[in-house]
Design a protein around this motif. Sequence first.
Motif, PDB file in Angstrom:
ATOM      1  N   ARG A  64      20.289 -14.269  16.096  1.00 45.95           N
ATOM      2  CA  ARG A  64      20.859 -14.350  14.745  1.00 45.95           C
ATOM      3  C   ARG A  64      22.344 -14.675  14.810  1.00 45.95           C
ATOM      4  NH1 ARG A  64      19.649 -11.629   9.900  1.00 45.95           N
ATOM      5  NH2 ARG A  64      21.483 -11.300   8.604  1.00 45.95           N
ATOM      6  N   GLN A  65      23.083 -13.993  15.686  1.00 46.64           N
ATOM      7  CA  GLN A  65      24.515 -14.221  15.816  1.00 46.64           C
ATOM      8  C   GLN A  65      24.820 -15.606  16.375  1.00 46.64           C
ATOM      9  OE1 GLN A  65      25.425 -10.812  18.185  1.00 46.64           O
ATOM     10  NE2 GLN A  65      25.914  -9.546  16.408  1.00 46.64           N
ATOM     11  N   CYS A  66      23.988 -16.074  17.307  1.00 47.40           N
ATOM     12  CA  CYS A  66      24.190 -17.427  17.864  1.00 47.40           C
ATOM     13  C   CYS A  66      24.004 -18.499  16.788  1.00 47.40           C
ATOM     14  CB  CYS A  66      23.224 -17.676  19.013  1.00 47.40           C
ATOM     15  SG  CYS A  66      23.631 -16.834  20.528  1.00 47.40           S
ATOM     16  N   ALA A  97      33.485 -18.359   6.875  1.00 47.88           N
ATOM     17  CA  ALA A  97      33.376 -16.910   6.677  1.00 47.88           C
ATOM     18  C   ALA A  97      31.996 -16.444   6.211  1.00 47.88           C
ATOM     19  CB  ALA A  97      34.454 -16.434   5.716  1.00 47.88           C
ATOM     20  N   PRO A  98      31.335 -17.115   5.259  1.00 50.68           N
ATOM     21  CA  PRO A  98      30.007 -16.614   4.852  1.00 50.68           C
ATOM     22  C   PRO A  98      28.979 -16.615   5.984  1.00 50.68           C
ATOM     23  CG  PRO A  98      30.827 -18.175   3.240  1.00 50.68           C
ATOM     24  CD  PRO A  98      31.768 -18.210   4.389  1.00 50.68           C
ATOM     25  N   PHE A  99      29.020 -17.627   6.841  1.00 50.86           N
ATOM     26  CA  PHE A  99      28.066 -17.671   7.952  1.00 50.86           C
ATOM     27  C   PHE A  99      28.385 -16.594   8.986  1.00 50.86           C
ATOM     28  CE2 PHE A  99      27.993 -22.064   6.318  1.00 50.86           C
ATOM     29  CZ  PHE A  99      26.662 -22.094   5.950  1.00 50.86           C
ATOM     30  N   ALA A 100      29.664 -16.352   9.228  1.00 52.14           N
ATOM     31  CA  ALA A 100      30.047 -15.282  10.150  1.00 52.14           C
ATOM     32  C   ALA A 100      29.642 -13.926   9.583  1.00 52.14           C
ATOM     33  CB  ALA A 100      31.541 -15.334  10.409  1.00 52.14           C
ATOM     34  N   LEU A 101      29.793 -13.761   8.281  1.00 45.91           N
ATOM     35  CA  LEU A 101      29.397 -12.519   7.628  1.00 45.91           C
ATOM     36  C   LEU A 101      27.892 -12.292   7.755  1.00 45.91           C
ATOM     37  CD1 LEU A 101      30.703 -10.260   5.912  1.00 45.91           C
ATOM     38  CD2 LEU A 101      30.015 -11.551   3.911  1.00 45.91           C
ATOM     39  N   LEU A 102      27.119 -13.346   7.571  1.00 47.80           N
ATOM     40  CA  LEU A 102      25.660 -13.221   7.701  1.00 47.80           C
ATOM     41  C   LEU A 102      25.244 -12.826   9.115  1.00 47.80           C
ATOM     42  CD1 LEU A 102      24.332 -16.243   5.644  1.00 47.80           C
ATOM     43  CD2 LEU A 102      23.963 -13.842   5.165  1.00 47.80           C
ATOM     44  N   GLY A 103      25.972 -13.319  10.111  1.00 50.04           N
ATOM     45  CA  GLY A 103      25.570 -13.074  11.486  1.00 50.04           C
ATOM     46  C   GLY A 103      26.035 -11.755  12.060  1.00 50.04           C
ATOM     47  N   PHE A 104      27.222 -11.302  11.682  1.00 50.64           N
ATOM     48  CA  PHE A 104      27.824 -10.171  12.375  1.00 50.64           C
ATOM     49  C   PHE A 104      27.945  -8.907  11.540  1.00 50.64           C
ATOM     50  CE2 PHE A 104      29.195 -13.879  14.697  1.00 50.64           C
ATOM     51  CZ  PHE A 104      29.007 -13.478  16.007  1.00 50.64           C
ATOM     52  N   PHE A 105      27.718  -8.958  10.243  1.00 50.86           N
ATOM     53  CA  PHE A 105      27.853  -7.780   9.384  1.00 50.86           C
ATOM     54  C   PHE A 105      26.663  -6.860   9.581  1.00 50.86           C
ATOM     55  CE2 PHE A 105      27.124  -5.493   5.435  1.00 50.86           C
ATOM     56  CZ  PHE A 105      28.377  -5.009   5.151  1.00 50.86           C
ATOM     57  N   TYR A 149      25.717  -2.692   8.354  1.00 48.18           N
ATOM     58  CA  TYR A 149      26.130  -1.442   7.739  1.00 48.18           C
ATOM     59  C   TYR A 149      24.919  -0.542   7.616  1.00 48.18           C
ATOM     60  CZ  TYR A 149      28.268   1.708   4.357  1.00 48.18           C
ATOM     61  OH  TYR A 149      28.761   2.818   3.717  1.00 48.18           O
ATOM     62  N   HIS A 150      24.966   0.625   8.223  1.00 44.93           N
ATOM     63  CA  HIS A 150      23.829   1.553   8.251  1.00 44.93           C
ATOM     64  C   HIS A 150      22.565   0.849   8.740  1.00 44.93           C
ATOM     65  CE1 HIS A 150      25.725   5.076   6.584  1.00 44.93           C
ATOM     66  NE2 HIS A 150      26.257   4.345   5.615  1.00 44.93           N
ATOM     67  N   SER A 151      22.709   0.095   9.800  1.00 51.14           N
ATOM     68  CA  SER A 151      21.640  -0.678  10.449  1.00 51.14           C
ATOM     69  C   SER A 151      20.941  -1.657   9.504  1.00 51.14           C
ATOM     70  CB  SER A 151      20.629   0.241  11.137  1.00 51.14           C
ATOM     71  OG  SER A 151      19.886   0.978  10.196  1.00 51.14           O
ATOM     72  N   MET A 152      21.661  -2.134   8.481  1.00 51.84           N
ATOM     73  CA  MET A 152      21.162  -3.176   7.589  1.00 51.84           C
ATOM     74  C   MET A 152      22.009  -4.422   7.796  1.00 51.84           C
ATOM     75  SD  MET A 152      20.460  -1.348   3.930  1.00 51.84           S
ATOM     76  CE  MET A 152      22.058  -0.586   3.794  1.00 51.84           C
ATOM     77  N   HIS A 153      21.366  -5.563   7.846  1.00 49.86           N
ATOM     78  CA  HIS A 153      22.097  -6.820   7.891  1.00 49.86           C
ATOM     79  C   HIS A 153      22.638  -7.129   6.504  1.00 49.86           C
ATOM     80  CE1 HIS A 153      21.081  -7.697  11.992  1.00 49.86           C
ATOM     81  NE2 HIS A 153      19.808  -7.451  11.748  1.00 49.86           N
ATOM     82  N   PHE A 154      23.467  -8.173   6.411  1.00 50.76           N
ATOM     83  CA  PHE A 154      24.195  -8.431   5.175  1.00 50.76           C
ATOM     84  C   PHE A 154      23.266  -8.663   3.992  1.00 50.76           C
ATOM     85  CE2 PHE A 154      26.308 -11.335   2.202  1.00 50.76           C
ATOM     86  CZ  PHE A 154      27.321 -10.488   1.793  1.00 50.76           C
ATOM     87  N   GLU A 155      22.218  -9.466   4.165  1.00 55.13           N
ATOM     88  CA  GLU A 155      21.356  -9.752   3.021  1.00 55.13           C
ATOM     89  C   GLU A 155      20.584  -8.523   2.568  1.00 55.13           C
ATOM     90  OE1 GLU A 155      19.148 -10.891   6.727  1.00 55.13           O
ATOM     91  OE2 GLU A 155      21.105 -11.372   5.911  1.00 55.13           O
ATOM     92  N   GLN A 156      20.223  -7.626   3.498  1.00 54.41           N
ATOM     93  CA  GLN A 156      19.573  -6.372   3.122  1.00 54.41           C
ATOM     94  C   GLN A 156      20.553  -5.469   2.374  1.00 54.41           C
ATOM     95  OE1 GLN A 156      18.589  -5.288   7.091  1.00 54.41           O
ATOM     96  NE2 GLN A 156      16.459  -5.988   6.916  1.00 54.41           N
TER      97      GLN A 156
END
Length: 106
Positions: free
Chosen positions: A23-25, A54-62, A64-71
């Motif tokens: 996902r990060q790659c 920035a939005p793509f980096a946020l999607l890959g590396f964010f 929070y409480h073991s949830m990815h950005f879209e979750q």
Amino acid sequence: MEIKMIKEIMDYEESIFFGLSLRQCICSLLALGTSVALYFLAGGSGWLCVLGAAPFALLGFFKYHSMHFEQFLWVWIQSELLYPKRLVFKAENYLLEAVKEEGNID
């Protein structure tokens, strides 16, 4: 000899390239491609490249409480927008009610 063990088995992510997950790659490649394209299209504006990536980096590396950005975004939208709740504070004096039941105070 040191063996690395993860504390929680659910936190395991397979590293593909330079310690990054798949996902990060993919998100890093998308961010890089976006920033290069914006650099050439916008005439070398560095801030525009950063804002575009920035939005793509946020999607890959964010995370929070073991949830990815879209979750996380979906949970936030549900809690703040779809299911708003009105919290009303109502003080209750249990001691006064108990004394009133005894009949000592009107």
